[in-house]
Scaffold this active site. Structure first.
Site, PDB file in Angstrom:
ATOM      1  N   HIS A   1     115.846   6.936  30.170  1.00 10.04           N
ATOM      2  CA  HIS A   1     115.534   5.983  31.247  1.00 10.04           C
ATOM      3  C   HIS A   1     115.253   4.628  30.606  1.00 10.04           C
ATOM      4  O   HIS A   1     114.307   4.492  29.838  1.00 10.04           O
ATOM      5  CB  HIS A   1     114.316   6.460  32.041  1.00 10.04           C
TER       6      HIS A   1
ATOM      7  N   ARG B   1     114.984   1.655  32.418  1.00  8.21           N
ATOM      8  CA  ARG B   1     114.157   0.861  33.343  1.00  8.21           C
ATOM      9  C   ARG B   1     114.742  -0.499  33.720  1.00  8.21           C
ATOM     10  O   ARG B   1     114.119  -1.231  34.482  1.00  8.21           O
ATOM     11  CB  ARG B   1     112.739   0.645  32.777  1.00  8.21           C
TER      12      ARG B   1
ATOM     13  N   ASN C   1     107.694  15.548  34.163  1.00  7.78           N
ATOM     14  CA  ASN C   1     108.317  16.407  35.169  1.00  7.78           C
ATOM     15  C   ASN C   1     109.744  16.720  34.738  1.00  7.78           C
ATOM     16  O   ASN C   1     110.538  15.806  34.616  1.00  7.78           O
ATOM     17  CB  ASN C   1     108.318  15.691  36.527  1.00  7.78           C
TER      18      ASN C   1
ATOM     19  N   ASP D   1     114.923  12.767  27.573  1.00  7.51           N
ATOM     20  CA  ASP D   1     114.297  12.357  28.836  1.00  7.51           C
ATOM     21  C   ASP D   1     113.282  11.237  28.561  1.00  7.51           C
ATOM     22  O   ASP D   1     112.182  11.212  29.135  1.00  7.51           O
ATOM     23  CB  ASP D   1     113.637  13.545  29.556  1.00  7.51           C
TER      24      ASP D   1
ATOM     25  N   HIS E   1     106.549   4.384  30.416  1.00 10.53           N
ATOM     26  CA  HIS E   1     105.644   3.924  31.471  1.00 10.53           C
ATOM     27  C   HIS E   1     104.560   3.050  30.869  1.00 10.53           C
ATOM     28  O   HIS E   1     104.082   3.306  29.768  1.00 10.53           O
ATOM     29  CB  HIS E   1     104.968   5.108  32.178  1.00 10.53           C
TER      30      HIS E   1
HETATM   31 ZN   LIG Z   1     114.535  14.503  35.465  1.00 11.46          ZN
END
Ligand SMILES: [Zn+2]
Length: 437
Positions: free
Chosen positions: A71, A73, A287, A314, A318
């Site tokens: 990710h 962002r 998660n 993953d 944050h």
């Molecule tokens: Zn996921």
């Protein structure tokens, strides 16, 4: 697929005296790697000429790692990470190709934003970035995107990651449509009705902490449904961040039946358990959540027997503010690009995998699943290379991470295995802790 222009100058060089592991070509021996004009010119024994030499004695020389689940962002949440800081984190971790998930703001559900991400990544030029297109508009699970168009503009797979494709009929269509042009649908497997309000794995730890649990059945149930749909649609299906004993068994069984089902595991799911969140540690909240020791062992067994072909991070940056607000409110996710290699090397230390098997799961296997020109040291391939010292020990200091976010459960822990050099397209982009932008 758009070509990646060479934007920075590069010199020819020789990587000398390392142990070369290139699973795609069955190479696992002491050798040199010659790089010319940005490409691999050969793996063998070479006399040093006029070109620059990198001393790789005591190190493993392997293809640049391919992380198919990141990710970044950008666009929309650049205070957490952007394509530049994410690219820096990638090459510091030996990753030269990454696939970024579509849950940005706006999300990657139309061609314009996909092209924008690719252009920005090319401008930065540190790491190859391939967007994963959204399965549904606004990731809301209802209406399919123009998948073919997104693929034409550079999306390499489809996912609503962060959210599951929860609607069975939509998932069936997505599988049918994506597979009609050979693409993979990557599922964040979660039955939202079963997991609603959950914070950590449901069980002893959630009870101890007095917070709502996320049952492993929430993952198992969705994968079970999806496997049936994969069979119905005769499609290709990939499970993101597999985390439970039940889902590993389901994927193993489906593969045994010859279905085109694959899976990835994140390092935290095979290295850590739910015990990490005792003490309300939000940097261990993600998660799917960290699970039980039994689940962890099942993921390890899945990696060992080949049920799980890929290791992916993953990587989910944050900001402090999203993490230091109480465990129940804290955002899900941890950064992973800079710890994937040392954490995963634990599998070799524990004799779960051989070094070539491990590197295959972090390089050629994800490249093959996504049909990317990456993850190999074949002659003529782009010189994307990772050099690491498998024995070097160091202590992780989150403040020294290249990522803009510092949410890691490994802060202060000793790591074994250190990336010394990362080469992307024949250019040394990372060298002994320094980024060459
Ligand atoms: Zn996921």
């Amino acid at each position: 697929m758009p070509a990646y222009p060479v934007v920075k100058c590069m010199a020819d060089f020789l990587i000398k005296g390392g142990h070369v592991i290139d699973p795609a070509n069955g190479i696992d021996r002491s050798a040199d790697v010659l790089v010319k004009h940005g490409s691999i010119a050969g793996v063998g024994k070479f006399k040093a000429g006029t070109e620059k030499t990198i001393d790789a004695r005591g190190c493993i020389v392997c293809p640049g790692l391919v992380d198919m689940h990141v990710h970044l962002r950008e666009p929309g949440q650049e205070w957490k990470e952007d394509i530049e800081s994410g690219s820096r984190a990638a090459v510091a971790g030996g990753v030269t190709t990454m696939c970024c998930m579509p849950n940005t703001q706006p999300c990657l559900d139309h061609a314009g934003v996909i092209r924008q991400v690719i252009e920005r990544a090319n401008q930065i030029g540190l790491c190859n970035v391939h967007p994963v297109g959204a399965v549904t508009r606004n990731l809301d699970g209802k209406e399919l995107t123009e998948m073919r168009e997104l693929a034409g503009d550079g999306a390499v797979a489809f996912s609503d990651d962060g959210m599951p494709v929860w609607h069975g009929g939509v998932m069936r269509k997505a599988l049918e449509y994506a597979s009609s042009f050979g693409y993979l649908v990557i599922q964040h497997a979660e039955d939202l009705q079963l997991t609603e309000g959950g914070c950590v794995n449901e069980g002893w730890v959630s009870t101890q902490l007095g917070v709502a649990g996320i049952p492993s059945e929430g993952e198992d149930a969705m994968i079970s449904r999806d496997i049936m749909l994969t069979q119905l649609a005769d499609a290709r299906y990939h499970v993101a961040h597999i985390s439970t004993r039940g889902s590993v068994a389901l994927v193993r069984q489906a593969r045994g039946q010859g279905l085109k089902v694959s899976a990835e595991a994140a390092p935290h799911h095979f290295a850590l358990t739910e015990d990490e969140v005792l003490g309300f540690n939000a940097d261990a909240k993600m998660n799917p959540p960290l699970r039980t020791e039994e689940d962890r062992q099942a993921v390890i067994e899945g990696l060992r027997d080949g049920t799980i072909e890929v290791i992916a991070t993953d990587h989910a940056p944050h900001h402090e503010d999203d993490k230091r607000c109480g465990l129940s409110c804290a955002a899900f996710g941890i950064v992973g690009l800079e710890t994937m290699l040392p954490v995963s090397l634990g599998l070799v230390k524990q004799s779960v995998l051989s070094m070539p098997e491990l590197i295959a799961k972090m390089a050629c296997n994800p490249a093959r699943l996504l049909n990317l020109d990456a993850g190999t040291l074949s002659e003529g391939a782009a010189a994307d290379i990772c050099i690491f010292d498998p024995e070097a020990t160091w202590r992780l200091d989150r403040n020294k991470l290249q990522s803009r976010s510092k949410n890691t459960p490994w802060h202060g822990r000793e790591m074994t295995g250190k990336v010394t050099h990362t080469v992307k397209g024949g250019r040394v982009v990372f060298e002994h802790g320094n980024i060459h932008a």
